[in-house]
Design a protein around this motif. Sequence first.
Motif: not given
Length: 359
Positions: A266, A286, A327
């Motif tokens: 991530h 992310d 996002t």
Amino acid sequence: MSHDDDAPPADRLRRGLLHSAGLAGLASSAALLAGGRATAAPAGPFPSHPNWRFVFVNHVTTNPFFTPTQYGIHDATALLGCSYQWTGSATADVSEMVNAMNSAIAAKASAIGVCIVDPKAFNDPIERALAAGIPVFAYNADAPANSGSKRLAYIGQDLFEAGVLLGERIVSLVDSGTIAMFIATPGQLNIQPRLDGATSAIKKSGKSITIDVVATGATVNEELSKIKSYYLGHQHVKGMFAVDAGSTQGIAETMDQYSLASKGVHGGGFDLLPRTLELIQKGALDFTIDQQAYLQGFYTCMEMFTFLVSGGLTGPADINTGLKFVTKDNVKPYLSTSTRYEGKSATAQIVPMTGAIGG
């Protein structure tokens, strides 16, 4: 270097918009400055005033993060009939910044905005500026409460709280293992509080997460090189996160190059550099956090102006320019428009609303 006349088409459009709002006289005064005076038309909200010169001292003058900040400064000074100078250091050299402040004081700037990236170095020039009748405002980075700084107000993100929210987001993505936290210039007050806040939130979670703190440097190319080198030496890493714009872009490019999202790694960080946004949409990164860089310039100018026009009775107020997670779900509007508010275009324009507000 002064940037008062860097976007004539934008100024023409802005004057048209101001005319439709009944402020054409003020816009014309900004365009016709001569002899150090700005003459407001009778219909304008402010009296005739000097062509006040606002000096902005920055720690990374050529960093793309501050492109929208400079547009915000340009727009506010054009609107108000003032001028500005953008100066400081290109490499986060505090002594160069202090020298820039000293020059602004000697040149009798009307007001000074400074990124207070060191807890003590700016105290003396701030006090000398105030003693000379020059108001000083912090923007983007502020000294801690116990530093002794006498700046009048801070305009920018609540940096520690932003770090806490970053840490909470990391904890929601990573259960255990090693993560890297990249920081351009450790200790500098524009980004160190974010790292401190993130570390605090991760520790508070109780999860078995080990944090490697990695310094990357003040330039985008240097940051990318450090991040790639770290990953190649630590391929077990569960996440890579950053507290500055350049390092965030470097993480995104590294994750994209090595397809790390597909391997369960991530990543995330701060700010709206175009490449960062593109790679969020692609799924390589992310998230990033928007701190509204344009407003850090625009609002600072407004506070400077209201302070000067009111004789110091109105103006100084801390302003938190906010935090928003960007996002894959909400990145599209950032990519479908190119505006000066995110630093991707010099053109002044009205951007149509898309979807529900807050969505």
